[in-house]
Design an enzyme around this catalytic site. Structure first.
Site, short mmCIF file in Angstrom:
data_model
loop_
_atom_site.label_atom_id
_atom_site.label_comp_id
_atom_site.label_asym_id
_atom_site.label_seq_id
_atom_site.Cartn_x
_atom_site.Cartn_y
_atom_site.Cartn_z
N ARG A 148 -6.34 -3.23 -13.21
CA ARG A 148 -6.85 -1.85 -13.21
C ARG A 148 -5.78 -0.88 -13.67
O ARG A 148 -6.06 0.10 -14.38
CB ARG A 148 -7.33 -1.47 -11.80
N SER B 289 -10.17 -2.28 -2.66
CA SER B 289 -8.78 -2.71 -2.76
C SER B 289 -8.04 -2.44 -1.44
O SER B 289 -7.41 -3.34 -0.87
CB SER B 289 -8.13 -1.93 -3.93
N1 URA Z 1 -3.96 1.81 -3.24
C1 URA Z 1 -4.49 0.56 -3.23
O1 URA Z 1 -4.06 -0.31 -2.48
N2 URA Z 1 -5.50 0.31 -4.08
C2 URA Z 1 -6.02 1.23 -4.90
O2 URA Z 1 -6.94 0.93 -5.62
C3 URA Z 1 -5.46 2.53 -4.91
C4 URA Z 1 -4.42 2.80 -4.05
#
Ligand code: URA
Length: 444
Positions: free
Chosen positions: A168, A183
């Site tokens: 990403r 996430s």
């Molecule tokens: N922190 C995370 O762990 N994942 C994300 O997608 C954005 C911030």
């Protein structure tokens, strides 16, 4: 599974079935789905979003891609806090030992700096010798002994997230509420918690600058946590100015120690106490917010929180003398005071500009493999709304050399604006629970 059909399906705004998400993630982690196809799918999710069943299935598949900490039968409750990221945010460094010394176990799993925001792991690693790469087994043993461990995402926890996040980061698909929620929550839910408190940042220095989107992110994460048996609460906190005074890795560790001594900046202490009190109440370690606050203040006043921090530093390879002698931390070679260029009122202290300047000074990463200089950064002693006089010292730059000092002074000139009037927005604006959002007035 025919991946191109799944991509087309999502691209056209239709939902994938939970079983499709489960196999897709399992096959991706097994190396059977190439990054180019996963990138296309992530972009389709970025534009089309995820329905509730899809988000749940994606999160569960990400959790299932790795191991989980188990605290079944643990004698005390287990809680953690997660911040969506900001500038000067060293709350975790104070909060984990404070909460642990109030009888709640804290498996504090943190990340590295991302974009203009700092990361708790980089801050901790500014302590010479401090190791954040604990295995789950080591973390669990330390939590049994000290009530707290401060570690990075181990390869055992949500490996799907690790790979998806890296993808990403380079495909323009970070700023998606369902992808951020899956996430963060896949990592946190794998910690086997009894309660989770989210610090959702809002304002110009936050990832989601728009308050309505920050609330939506909080609600999405709360929904995921609650549905998986992890009571979850969020506070919406201001990130339209840096938190505290110190911004930069070693400087923030020093300020966190001041906080553990009870003499940290008021805004830092306020956010830390508020989040920590939510944790104690959420897991039943305090009957209400007022009692939680008293217990936390006592943990600081008695020196127990600082002592717990010293034990954690020692257990993870650092020198615990640090808590009495900040000179144990690496020191910047060039330091310069910054003065107000006119009399007036501070209008803005822009955290994004400060965070970017720390990266430019070498204190953050432009590329994943970059080393971080722990010594550089800023100490900014004014907030919006403060009256200042021309020539008054209002900040300091910490740099490697004269060129770094010049860069830092110029960044301060852009970040700090002095005019006729300035206003401090509320530090903690909303408290969001499964029941909804309400103005913040302290933990229940
Ligand atoms: N922190 C995370 O762990 N994942 C994300 O997608 C954005 C911030």
């Amino acid at each position: 599974m025919v991946i191109p059909r799944l991509i087309e399906h999502k691209r056209d705004g239709r939902a994938l079935a939970p079983e499709q998400w489960a196999s897709l993630i399992a096959e991706y982690v097994a190396g059977k789905v190439p990054d180019y196809q996963m990138s296309a799918l992530l972009m389709a999710v970025y534009f089309r979003g995820l329905g509730p069943a899809e988000l749940a299935a994606l999160t569960d598949a990400m959790i299932a891609s790795g191991d989980r900490l188990s605290f079944d039968g643990h004698p005390v409750p287990v809680a953690d806090k997660h911040s969506t990221g900001g500038v000067g945010d060293k709350v975790s460094l104070l909060l984990a030992p404070m909460v642990a010394s109030c009888g709640v176990a804290v498996p504090m799993m943190s990340g590295r700096g991302l974009g203009h925001t700092g990361g708790t792991l980089d801050k901790l690693e500014s302590i010479p010798g401090f190791r954040t790469d604990l295995s789950l087994h080591q973390a669990r043993a330390q939590i049994d002994r000290l009530g707290c461990a401060m570690l990075g995402q181990t390869p055992e926890i949500a490996p799907a997230d690790k790979r998806l996040y890296a993808l990403r980061d380079v495909t323009g698909t970070v700023e998606s509420i369902p992808l951020i929620a899956a996430s963060i929550m896949s990592k946190k839910l794998a910690e086997g918690l009894n309660g989770l408190v989210l610090d959702v940042k809002t304002g110009s220095g936050a990832f989601l600058t728009d308050q309505a989107l920050a609330v939506e992110l909080a609600r999405t994460m709360i929904g995921l946590g609650e549905a998986r048996g992890c009571p979850t609460v969020a506070l919406l906190t201001a990130m339209d100015r840096p938190l505290g005074r110190a911004c930069g890795n070693a400087l923030e560790v020093e300020e966190a120690i001041e906080g553990l001594r009870g003499s940290g900046p008021a805004d830092l202490m306020e956010v830390t106490y508020a989040l920590a009190a939510e944790m104690l109440v959420l897991v039943g370690a305090a009957p209400d917010g007022a009692a939680a606050r008293r217990a936390l203040e006592e943990s600081v006043a008695s020196g127990r929180a600082l002592e717990t921090f010293a034990h954690v530093v020692e257990a993870q390879g650092g020198n615990p003398a640090l808590v009495d002698d900040p000179a144990v931390l690496p020191q910047a070679r060039a330091v310069e005071v910054y003065r107000a260029d006119r009399s007036g009122v501070v209008e803005r202290v822009q955290p994004r500009r400060i965070g970017r300047a720390i990266v430019e000074l070498g204190g953050g990463r432009a590329a994943v493999e970059d080393a971080v200089d722990p010594t550089v950064g800023f100490v900014i002693t004014v907030k919006p709304g403060d009256a200042v006089r021309a020539g008054e010292p209002i900040a300091s730059v910490f740099a490697r050399d004269a060129a770094g000092v010049a860069l830092g002074i110029s960044a301060l000139g852009e970040a700090v604006t002095i005019g006729e009037r300035g206003e401090l927005t509320p530090l903690i604006s909303q408290r969001i629970t499964a029941r909804g959002a309400e103005p913040f007035s302290g933990a229940d």
